[in-house]
Design an enzyme around this catalytic site. Structure first.
Site, short mmCIF file in Angstrom:
data_model
loop_
_atom_site.label_atom_id
_atom_site.label_comp_id
_atom_site.label_asym_id
_atom_site.label_seq_id
_atom_site.Cartn_x
_atom_site.Cartn_y
_atom_site.Cartn_z
N SER A 76 0.79 -1.24 0.00
CA SER A 76 0.00 0.00 0.00
C SER A 76 0.82 1.28 0.00
CB SER A 76 -0.96 0.01 1.20
OG SER A 76 -2.12 -0.73 0.90
N LYS A 79 0.13 3.72 -2.77
CA LYS A 79 -0.86 4.80 -2.71
C LYS A 79 -0.21 6.18 -2.62
CE LYS A 79 -4.65 2.08 -0.67
NZ LYS A 79 -4.04 0.80 -0.31
N SER A 138 -6.08 3.80 4.42
CA SER A 138 -5.54 3.00 3.32
C SER A 138 -6.65 2.28 2.57
CB SER A 138 -4.51 1.98 3.85
OG SER A 138 -3.73 1.48 2.79
N LYS A 253 3.17 6.43 4.96
CA LYS A 253 2.29 5.36 4.48
C LYS A 253 2.84 3.98 4.80
CE LYS A 253 -1.48 4.19 2.55
NZ LYS A 253 -1.46 3.08 3.54
#
Length: 429
Positions: A76, A79, A138, A253
């Site tokens: 993730s 992202k 997320s 993140k």
């Protein structure tokens, strides 16, 4: 007449079962092997991971790295590219924070095997709400909803991601999804840090979203989204997360899929120093933060920022630069900003002028105004271990130079003509 039935041997059954199981495993395997400790790389900080990097957020100077150029699935952390593109769309006025997005069928049908906010087709939410769901929770479905809004579909957006990666010079990046759910998306720790640095430089307001601890997406929701970044400094007041909270952390993140292991891109600021970190393939949710803390501790305990050349400094051999059509033939030059390196505490930086690039004469035509760019100068710093770091700053005019009158310029041209003629005659003998 009875047919004779040959008894089935147990060994044959076991062999057949094992063969079938191997086939199932081979059919179910992804494009990348599952991450594991066999991929870990030895390093001086004792971190258990496959790759990592820590850079100075302002300059990009590498403070520490481990296997930083090997492309790996980022999960993730992918992202971050989606978040960057959304911010670019808003900056370029192709999207607004309060714009309402109608959830597409593609976004609503996002597989339930990851984080999501449970969007239904036709739901309407603002760009800002979807962005927070992506940055804080997320949420894969919110991510795809934004991707579809920008490019019509996730795959259309993926093409934009790869174009953007090329523009930013992320040579190891290859995106196949907007979310990071596919293990065919890969990027190196170095390029991930470079992407994070670009976000913070161009869109510092990103941190307003990445540091949100929790967020209630809908009024009817009984629970809030919780930020997966347990290292946020604000978590020091959280009974369950205070063990992970780190002073100065305000982004960025986390990520996890089996092929990637537990990943984390973080950033921390203390005083005038901000670092960006990336860890890939750690063993657990907790480990990605503990391993990151090892790099932060190493940097804050052993390094400091030191200015080796103040702003508005005169550069030796470049005290002035030639210009055309001015009252004066040259203009005094100085550096636009200071030159600062991150150095080992107590060390005396060794720097030298590496190169200078002055603009072409046609570009330096009076009138010249104070602060106008005249070119660039590059300094090189060598640390105690022989590592070299370059820093380039603009060379600017330190004062105004007016355009010369026609009479002055005419006599100057005549003078130059005769000087040239005299030199040509001298060269004949």
């Amino acid at each position: 007449m009875k047919a004779k039935v040959k008894p089935i041997r147990l060994t044959s059954v076991v062999a057949a079962f094992m063969a079938m199981w191997l086939v199932i495993l081979s059919l179910g395997s992804g494009a990348a092997a599952a991450a594991g400790k066999e991929d870990w790389v030895k390093n001086s900080l004792g971190m258990e991971l496959s790759s990592a990097i820590l850079i100075d957020a302002d300059s990009g100077q590498v403070i520490y790295e481990v296997n930083a150029d090997t492309p790996r699935p980022p999960a993730s952390m992918t992202k971050l590219m989606t978040e960057y593109i959304v911010l670019e769309e808003i900056t370029n006025k192709r999207l607004t924070w309060d714009q309402v997005v109608t959830v597409s069928e593609e976004a609503a049908s996002t597989p339930a095997d990851g984080s999501q906010i449970y969007l239904a087709q036709g739901d309407q939410h603002t760009v800002k709400d979807l962005y927070i769901a992506m940055a804080v929770g997320s949420a894969n479905d919110a991510t795809i909803a934004l991707a579809s809004q920008i490019s019509g579909s996730e795959q259309g957006f993926v093409a934009k991601m790869n174009e953007t990666a090329k523009e930013l010079g992320l040579t190891t990046a290859h995106f196949t999804s907007a979310t990071g759910l596919l293990d065919t998306t890969v990027i190196s720790a170095r390029d991930m840090a470079k992407l994070a640095q670009t976000i913070l430089k161009k869109h510092p307001d990103f941190l307003d979203y990445s540091k949100i601890q929790e967020y209630k997406f809908r009024e009817r929701d009984t629970a809030t989204m919780k930020n997966y970044n347990w290292m946020l400094e604000t978590n020091k007041s959280n009974t369950y997360l205070r063990a992970y909270a780190y002073e100065g952390v305000d982004g960025m993140k986390t990520g996890y899929i089996s092929a990637a292991g537990y990943t984390f891109t973080g950033t921390v600021k203390r005083g005038d120093t901000r670092y960006i970190s990336v860890v890939m393939n750690t063993k657990s949710k907790e480990a990605r933060f503990f391993e990151t803390a090892k790099m932060y501790d190493y940097a804050f305990n052993n390094f400091e920022k030191k200015s080796v050349l103040p702003a508005k400094s005169v550069v030796e051999t470049l005290e002035s630069v030639k210009i055309k059509k001015g009252v004066e033939k040259t203009v005094p030059a100085v550096t636009e900003s200071d030159i600062t390196f991150t150095v080992k505490k107590g060390a005396e930086p060794k720097i030298e002028l590496k190169e200078s690039n002055i603009l072409k004469e046609e570009e330096l035509v009076a009138p010249i105004t104070a602060g106008q760019k005249l070119g660039t100068v590059t300094y090189e710093y060598t640390d105690g271990e022989g590592n070299k770091v370059d820093r380039t700053v603009n060379l600017i005019a330190s004062e105004d130079v007016e355009k010369g009158g026609w009479l002055r310029l005419m006599f100057r041209a005549i003078g130059q003509f005769f000087v040239g003629l005299f030199n040509d005659i001298v060269n004949l003998f």
